[in-house]
Design a protein around this motif. Structure first.
Motif, PDB file in Angstrom:
ATOM      1  N   ASP A 162      -3.618 -10.902  28.260  1.00 47.28           N
ATOM      2  CA  ASP A 162      -4.694  -9.950  28.533  1.00 47.28           C
ATOM      3  C   ASP A 162      -6.016 -10.527  28.047  1.00 47.28           C
ATOM      4  O   ASP A 162      -6.052 -11.368  27.141  1.00 47.28           O
ATOM      5  CB  ASP A 162      -4.440  -8.627  27.812  1.00 47.28           C
ATOM      6  N   LEU A 163      -7.103 -10.038  28.658  1.00 52.24           N
ATOM      7  CA  LEU A 163      -8.429 -10.455  28.217  1.00 52.24           C
ATOM      8  C   LEU A 163      -8.810  -9.649  26.975  1.00 52.24           C
ATOM      9  O   LEU A 163      -9.023  -8.447  27.048  1.00 52.24           O
ATOM     10  CB  LEU A 163      -9.458 -10.230  29.333  1.00 52.24           C
ATOM     11  N   GLY A 164      -8.870 -10.319  25.855  1.00 50.36           N
ATOM     12  CA  GLY A 164      -9.167  -9.620  24.624  1.00 50.36           C
ATOM     13  C   GLY A 164      -9.549 -10.591  23.534  1.00 50.36           C
ATOM     14  O   GLY A 164      -9.889 -11.747  23.788  1.00 50.36           O
ATOM     15  N   VAL A 165      -9.500 -10.121  22.290  1.00 52.45           N
ATOM     16  CA  VAL A 165      -9.806 -10.962  21.138  1.00 52.45           C
ATOM     17  C   VAL A 165      -8.528 -11.714  20.786  1.00 52.45           C
ATOM     18  O   VAL A 165      -7.629 -11.170  20.157  1.00 52.45           O
ATOM     19  CB  VAL A 165     -10.300 -10.130  19.953  1.00 52.45           C
ATOM     20  N   SER A 166      -8.432 -12.955  21.211  1.00 50.70           N
ATOM     21  CA  SER A 166      -7.215 -13.731  21.023  1.00 50.70           C
ATOM     22  C   SER A 166      -7.431 -14.767  19.919  1.00 50.70           C
ATOM     23  O   SER A 166      -8.468 -14.788  19.254  1.00 50.70           O
ATOM     24  CB  SER A 166      -6.818 -14.397  22.338  1.00 50.70           C
ATOM     25  N   PHE A 167      -6.456 -15.635  19.745  1.00 52.47           N
ATOM     26  CA  PHE A 167      -6.503 -16.621  18.674  1.00 52.47           C
ATOM     27  C   PHE A 167      -6.026 -17.969  19.197  1.00 52.47           C
ATOM     28  O   PHE A 167      -5.139 -18.035  20.051  1.00 52.47           O
ATOM     29  CB  PHE A 167      -5.609 -16.183  17.498  1.00 52.47           C
TER      30      PHE A 167
ATOM     31  N   PRO B  63      -0.057 -10.024  12.919  1.00 47.21           N
ATOM     32  CA  PRO B  63       1.174  -9.684  13.652  1.00 47.21           C
ATOM     33  C   PRO B  63       0.988  -8.604  14.710  1.00 47.21           C
ATOM     34  O   PRO B  63       1.739  -8.548  15.673  1.00 47.21           O
ATOM     35  CB  PRO B  63       2.116  -9.215  12.534  1.00 47.21           C
ATOM     36  N   ASP B  64      -0.002  -7.732  14.501  1.00 51.23           N
ATOM     37  CA  ASP B  64      -0.240  -6.673  15.495  1.00 51.23           C
ATOM     38  C   ASP B  64      -1.230  -7.091  16.571  1.00 51.23           C
ATOM     39  O   ASP B  64      -1.584  -6.284  17.429  1.00 51.23           O
ATOM     40  CB  ASP B  64      -0.735  -5.399  14.807  1.00 51.23           C
ATOM     41  N   LEU B  65      -1.701  -8.354  16.523  1.00 52.58           N
ATOM     42  CA  LEU B  65      -2.719  -8.860  17.455  1.00 52.58           C
ATOM     43  C   LEU B  65      -3.946  -7.951  17.459  1.00 52.58           C
ATOM     44  O   LEU B  65      -4.540  -7.695  18.504  1.00 52.58           O
ATOM     45  CB  LEU B  65      -2.148  -9.024  18.863  1.00 52.58           C
ATOM     46  N   SER B  66      -4.287  -7.443  16.275  1.00 50.91           N
ATOM     47  CA  SER B  66      -5.482  -6.596  16.071  1.00 50.91           C
ATOM     48  C   SER B  66      -5.413  -5.279  16.833  1.00 50.91           C
ATOM     49  O   SER B  66      -6.445  -4.700  17.191  1.00 50.91           O
ATOM     50  CB  SER B  66      -6.767  -7.356  16.441  1.00 50.91           C
ATOM     51  N   MET B  67      -4.218  -4.777  17.062  1.00 50.92           N
ATOM     52  CA  MET B  67      -4.056  -3.476  17.711  1.00 50.92           C
ATOM     53  C   MET B  67      -4.601  -2.368  16.817  1.00 50.92           C
ATOM     54  O   MET B  67      -4.364  -2.362  15.605  1.00 50.92           O
ATOM     55  CB  MET B  67      -2.571  -3.239  17.994  1.00 50.92           C
TER      56      MET B  67
END
Length: 342
Positions: A196-201, A209-213
């Protein structure tokens, strides 16, 4: 200064101040959600929530949290993990599959007499979410207002008209549930094309672990108070407009000094702002008004800048929102304007 003139009433709607430090040749981007100074606008911050895996109710969850915070950040602040994840390899001790399921934030709001009276007089109640990550279902009093197929995006800010599903009588209890799913991503496999297009790493960086959810920016409720008594839905009400996304871009040219020692400056200016109208507009009808930008205090001698916006019925979005138009002033030549010396 920015304000709105509605039809023949020529009523001021909103005032926003833009500061350009020394009128530097730079871009200035700021978000504004200013409403009319003509009328009372009620608002409340939604910071006290409870959080837990969706559908889980036991001795641990849901637990009280303070928003804004991502799910992992909320758990850390609540003391859920008895270790420091920023020490050594402790981050690996947080069990990633816990966040492969949705988590739900829940908060409540009790309608006061002031809110009840203002809403009954034609006001609009807007839920403002300045940052959620990543996909969400929003339910108010058990009713789905926005679904995860359209209600998503780490960099999107949402404003939703929620008055119709709230208990708006004085003393009315309201429950807001935001169920969140983390973004689709696998940072450990950099050739992942399903992200998804988002704040990735980057694949070599430790990632949460929550991918910044979570709800990672402030949430609030605001009631826009009608500036006039309820009348025909086709009548423009300047109290039901908000501004957002104000952008200013300048290019500065120095022409030397005048005879008085003041610096002569030529600047090319570009401004834009999004205006959202929250009033009811019948199908096939429109309402209109003028957006006026007045920066004469910054650029002496520059006349107010005006754009007429026409609003139709609410945008065709899958959740209740206002109708938005953007006013743009492109490359205004201010040659000959003299700024006083600092």
């Amino acid at each position: 200064f920015l304000y709105f003139i509605g039809g023949m009433s020529r009523a001021l709607l909103a005032v926003t101040t833009l500061t350009l430090a020394a009128f530097a040749a730079a871009s200035v981007i700021a978000g504004h959600r200013d409403a009319s100074p003509m009328t009372t606008t009620l608002s409340t911050s939604l910071s006290a929530w409870s959080l837990g895996p969706t559908g889980v109710s036991n001795g641990t969850f849901p637990l009280p949290v303070t928003v804004p915070c991502t799910v992992v950040a909320c758990l850390l602040a609540a003391g859920h993990y008895p270790f420091d994840p920023f020490y050594g390899k402790n981050l690996q001790r947080i069990y990633k599959p816990d966040f492969a399921v949705p988590w739900t934030y829940t908060t409540t709001f009790t309608t006061t007499a002031a809110w009840a009276d203002a809403y009954a007089s034609g006001g609009r109640i807007v839920l403002e979410l300045q940052g959620i990550n990543y996909r969400a279902d929003l339910r108010v009093n058990g009713k789905l207002v926005a679904g995860k197929d359209a209600f998503y995006g780490a960099l999107n800010r949402f404003e939703l008209d929620v008055g119709a599903v709230m208990n708006t009588s004085a003393g009315g209890a309201n429950v807001f549930n935001i169920t969140l799913w983390r973004m689709q991503d696998d940072p450990e496999h950099w050739r992942n094309n399903g992200t998804d297009l988002g704040v990735s790493f980057d694949d070599w960086n430790p990632h949460p672990p929550d991918l910044s959810m979570g709800i990672y920016r402030p949430a609030s409720l605001r009631l826009l108070t009608a500036a006039t008594a309820p009348s025909s839905p086709a009548t423009f009400d300047p109290g039901l407009v908000t501004f957002d996304g104000f952008v200013a871009h300048t290019e500065l040219l120095l022409d030397g000094e005048s005879d008085t020692g003041a610096e002569e400056v030529s600047a090319y200016l570009n401004f834009s702002v999004a205006a959202t109208y929250w009033g009811d507009i019948p199908t096939g009808q429109t309402v209109s008004g003028d957006v006026v930008l007045d920066i004469s205090s910054l650029v002496p001698g520059l006349a107010p800048l005006r754009r007429t916006l026409v609003f139709g019925p609410s945008d065709a979005t899958p959740y209740p929102a206002g109708t938005t138009q953007r006013a743009v002033w492109s490359w205004i030549d201010t040659a000959g304007v003299v700024l006083p010396p600092p």
